[in-house]
Design a protein around this motif. Sequence first.
Motif, short mmCIF file in Angstrom:
data_model
loop_
_atom_site.label_atom_id
_atom_site.label_comp_id
_atom_site.label_asym_id
_atom_site.label_seq_id
_atom_site.Cartn_x
_atom_site.Cartn_y
_atom_site.Cartn_z
N GLU A 50 -9.47 6.01 -16.87
CA GLU A 50 -8.71 7.08 -16.24
C GLU A 50 -9.72 8.06 -15.64
O GLU A 50 -10.87 7.72 -15.44
N GLY A 51 -9.32 9.28 -15.35
CA GLY A 51 -10.28 10.25 -14.88
C GLY A 51 -9.92 10.86 -13.55
O GLY A 51 -8.74 10.88 -13.15
N LEU A 52 -10.95 11.33 -12.83
CA LEU A 52 -10.73 12.04 -11.58
C LEU A 52 -11.80 11.69 -10.55
O LEU A 52 -12.95 11.40 -10.91
N VAL A 53 -11.40 11.76 -9.30
CA VAL A 53 -12.33 11.76 -8.18
C VAL A 53 -12.32 13.18 -7.61
O VAL A 53 -11.27 13.80 -7.50
N ASP A 54 -13.51 13.69 -7.28
CA ASP A 54 -13.56 15.02 -6.68
C ASP A 54 -14.57 15.02 -5.54
O ASP A 54 -15.47 14.17 -5.47
N VAL A 55 -14.38 15.98 -4.64
CA VAL A 55 -15.20 16.09 -3.43
C VAL A 55 -15.63 17.54 -3.26
O VAL A 55 -14.83 18.46 -3.48
N VAL A 56 -16.88 17.76 -2.88
CA VAL A 56 -17.33 19.09 -2.47
C VAL A 56 -18.11 18.94 -1.16
O VAL A 56 -18.71 17.89 -0.89
N ALA A 57 -18.09 19.99 -0.36
CA ALA A 57 -18.80 19.96 0.92
C ALA A 57 -19.48 21.29 1.17
O ALA A 57 -19.00 22.34 0.72
N GLU A 58 -20.59 21.23 1.87
CA GLU A 58 -21.32 22.44 2.25
C GLU A 58 -21.98 22.16 3.59
O GLU A 58 -22.83 21.26 3.71
N THR B 61 -22.71 18.42 4.99
CA THR B 61 -22.94 17.45 3.92
C THR B 61 -21.79 17.50 2.92
O THR B 61 -21.28 18.57 2.60
N ALA B 62 -21.39 16.33 2.46
CA ALA B 62 -20.32 16.25 1.45
C ALA B 62 -20.72 15.25 0.38
O ALA B 62 -21.47 14.30 0.64
N ALA B 63 -20.24 15.48 -0.82
CA ALA B 63 -20.47 14.56 -1.94
C ALA B 63 -19.15 14.21 -2.59
O ALA B 63 -18.24 15.05 -2.67
N ILE B 64 -19.04 12.97 -3.04
CA ILE B 64 -17.85 12.50 -3.73
C ILE B 64 -18.28 11.86 -5.04
O ILE B 64 -19.31 11.17 -5.08
N VAL B 65 -17.54 12.12 -6.11
CA VAL B 65 -17.88 11.58 -7.43
C VAL B 65 -16.63 11.02 -8.10
O VAL B 65 -15.51 11.44 -7.80
N LYS C 128 -15.93 19.05 -11.40
CA LYS C 128 -16.36 19.88 -10.27
C LYS C 128 -17.85 20.15 -10.35
O LYS C 128 -18.56 20.12 -9.32
N ASP C 129 -18.36 20.40 -11.55
CA ASP C 129 -19.80 20.61 -11.72
C ASP C 129 -20.58 19.34 -11.40
O ASP C 129 -21.69 19.40 -10.84
N VAL C 130 -20.02 18.18 -11.76
CA VAL C 130 -20.66 16.90 -11.42
C VAL C 130 -20.76 16.78 -9.90
O VAL C 130 -21.81 16.39 -9.35
N ARG D 60 -19.94 7.04 -10.59
CA ARG D 60 -20.59 6.84 -9.29
C ARG D 60 -20.52 8.12 -8.45
O ARG D 60 -19.71 9.00 -8.70
N PHE D 61 -21.39 8.16 -7.46
CA PHE D 61 -21.40 9.28 -6.52
C PHE D 61 -21.95 8.79 -5.18
O PHE D 61 -22.65 7.78 -5.10
N ARG D 62 -21.59 9.50 -4.12
CA ARG D 62 -22.13 9.23 -2.78
C ARG D 62 -22.22 10.55 -2.02
O ARG D 62 -21.43 11.46 -2.26
#
Length: 309
Positions: free
Chosen positions: A58-66, A69-73, A93-95, A142-144
């Motif tokens: 289970e869990g979550l996918v989250d995205v942040v951008a600045e 550049t953007a990151a997804i985990v 979110k911290d990840v 995972r992350f990208r």
Amino acid sequence: MAVTAKMVKDLREQTGAGMMDCKKALSETNGDMEAAVEYLRKNGQAKAEKKANRIAAEGLVDVVAEGNTAAIVEVNSETDFVANNDKFKAFVKDVANTALKTSATDIDGFMADKWIADPSKTVKEAQDEEIAVIGEKLSIRRFRKLTADNGVIVSYIHGGGRIGVILSAECPNPTDDVKEALHNVAMQIAALNPKYIRDSDVDQDFIDHETEIIKAQIENDEKESKKPEKVKNGIVKGRLNKELKEVCLMDQVYVKAEDGKQSVAKYLDQVAKAAGTDLKIKEFVRFETGEGLEKRNENFAEEVAKQMQ
């Protein structure tokens, strides 16, 4: 006995536990190193180790951008109950924020990197501490990262974190209409899960594999297997082309097309022309929570019953 910085450092190196955990363990055990190790095993690290063989799907996918550049985990938990917990969401979110800043290129390097919320810890240490607090297995899976040097980055989260998409596009003049169009395409990626951007990106291994499957389907069909070889080849080509239109984003029918026929490529061309700019999708990443992972076949009542035994 006074706890020194060297004692904390030595205990961290020996156990891999967080700095504050080590300091507390030494304080609780009056500086006895062996007793402090045992304390950590009982109160933190042992919890993480005990849960290491459980399934976390289970869990979550989250995205942040600045900027551009953007990151997804993707961070997995054992239950959707934890996935909906505010503390877990804050951890994810911290990840994501850590992933945005990392220079690591693989998950091992990322886990060894500094934790953005407390640089005295590694990402792995932060994860283990979170496991001890939450009480079930967690896994940063995972992350990208994507960067648009000459264009724009857009992101989309679906289902409260079940699916996430980041997309980079080359565009010298990313107007609001262009950004909206790219957001719509990110939604399309989330819904229809394309594997490639365009047919020129499809690798030969995929084509060979799908061709082999289609040929096997023909030979296993009583009527089609009796057709001439030329006809069979035509069937293979037709079915392969149909499949490529499904797995290639630009060839997919745009989900919001009014006529139900307009492709994503034609939709973006239309938007770009109206905005007076060039527009080209460069890359996208789509994560779906638990994708490819085995899920536990248990219900909540059974879980509670087990814990009461």
